[in-house]
Design an enzyme around this catalytic site. Structure first.
Site, PDB file in Angstrom:
ATOM      1  N   ILE A 105      39.792  10.344  17.735  1.00 13.76           N
ATOM      2  CA  ILE A 105      38.898   9.760  16.735  1.00 13.76           C
ATOM      3  C   ILE A 105      39.722   9.246  15.557  1.00 13.76           C
ATOM      4  O   ILE A 105      40.771   9.794  15.235  1.00 13.76           O
ATOM      5  CB  ILE A 105      37.840  10.814  16.282  1.00 13.76           C
ATOM      6  N   CYS A 106      39.245   8.164  14.941  1.00 13.74           N
ATOM      7  CA  CYS A 106      39.856   7.652  13.705  1.00 13.74           C
ATOM      8  C   CYS A 106      38.708   7.282  12.765  1.00 13.74           C
ATOM      9  O   CYS A 106      37.675   7.948  12.778  1.00 13.74           O
ATOM     10  CB  CYS A 106      40.787   6.478  14.002  1.00 13.74           C
ATOM     11  N   ARG A 107      38.853   6.243  11.987  1.00 18.07           N
ATOM     12  CA  ARG A 107      37.785   5.868  11.061  1.00 18.07           C
ATOM     13  C   ARG A 107      36.685   5.102  11.786  1.00 18.07           C
ATOM     14  O   ARG A 107      35.516   5.416  11.675  1.00 18.07           O
ATOM     15  CB  ARG A 107      38.329   5.035   9.896  1.00 18.07           C
TER      16      ARG A 107
ATOM     17  N   GLY B 278      37.454   3.537  15.225  1.00 15.95           N
ATOM     18  CA  GLY B 278      37.748   3.460  16.654  1.00 15.95           C
ATOM     19  C   GLY B 278      38.973   2.657  17.017  1.00 15.95           C
ATOM     20  O   GLY B 278      39.505   2.772  18.121  1.00 15.95           O
TER      21      GLY B 278
ATOM     22  N   THR C 293      34.957   8.251  12.844  1.00 12.53           N
ATOM     23  CA  THR C 293      34.395   9.179  11.864  1.00 12.53           C
ATOM     24  C   THR C 293      33.204   8.554  11.137  1.00 12.53           C
ATOM     25  O   THR C 293      32.256   9.259  10.773  1.00 12.53           O
ATOM     26  CB  THR C 293      35.480   9.620  10.861  1.00 12.53           C
TER      27      THR C 293
END
Length: 186
Positions: free
Chosen positions: A67-69, A71, A96
């Site tokens: 996961i990141c901010r 994708g 996120t």
């Protein structure tokens, strides 16, 4: 390269709620992670991502959820893990932001200025300084504004921001998590 699998934040949270061993890896910067992260996520920043370390810390036989901010960095991390031979990796769609918008549990550790805002502040300041110096001192200073503009275009086209990468390494963006990776495993 094999096609990248994705999963919704809701599906990941449902697996967590069922008690499944969910290996959720957050590949954002330490500052972004401390501002807000999906509950249960471990920090392993993309710029320091070591596929062997990620997979050696992986528990169980299930996939590694990345996961990141939003994708995009997670997709790059998945590619890096797959290139290293680890096929059971899944990108959390929407990152996120989608996790938080779905009302799923998040952890917030401190307040600060997000990396995205820092980039906007720095880029805007450099452009403004370049214009002012170009008018008041020498027209050659307009090149500073042009350089920053070109960097922003490059960042938009490639989804890689050199200024963001540089700012992420600044002391004010380093956290206790950077010096103590074990603290990221909560």
């Amino acid at each position: 390269m094999s096609e990248q699998r994705t999963i919704s934040p809701q599906e990941v949270a449902e697996r967590q709620a069922r008690g499944e061993d969910v290996n959720l890896i957050d590949v954002r910067t330490p500052m972004e992670y401390t501002l807000v992260h999906a509950q249960g996520a471990r920090l392993m920043p993309l710029d320091e991502l070591d596929p062997d370390a990620v997979m050696s810390s992986h528990t169980g036989d299930g996939p590694a959820y990345v996961i990141c901010r939003t994708g995009s960095r997670a997709a790059k991390a998945c590619e890096k893990l797959q290139a290293a031979g680890y096929k059971n990796v899944v990108n959390v769609a929407g990152g996120t932001e989608a996790w938080e918008q779905a009302g799923l549990p998040v952890a917030r550790e401190r307040t600060g200025i997000s990396l995205e805002r820092q980039v906007r502040i720095a880029a805007g300041s450099l452009v403004l300084v370049g214009v002012i110096l170009g008018v008041l001192v020498h027209p050659g200073f307009h090149g500073l504004s042009a350089f920053v503009g070109a960097g922003l275009v490059f960042a938009g086209v490639t989804d890689t921001c050199g200024m963001g990468l540089m700012l992420a390494r600044m002391p004010w963006n380093r956290t206790r998590l950077t010096e103590n990776p074990a603290a990221c495993a909560r």
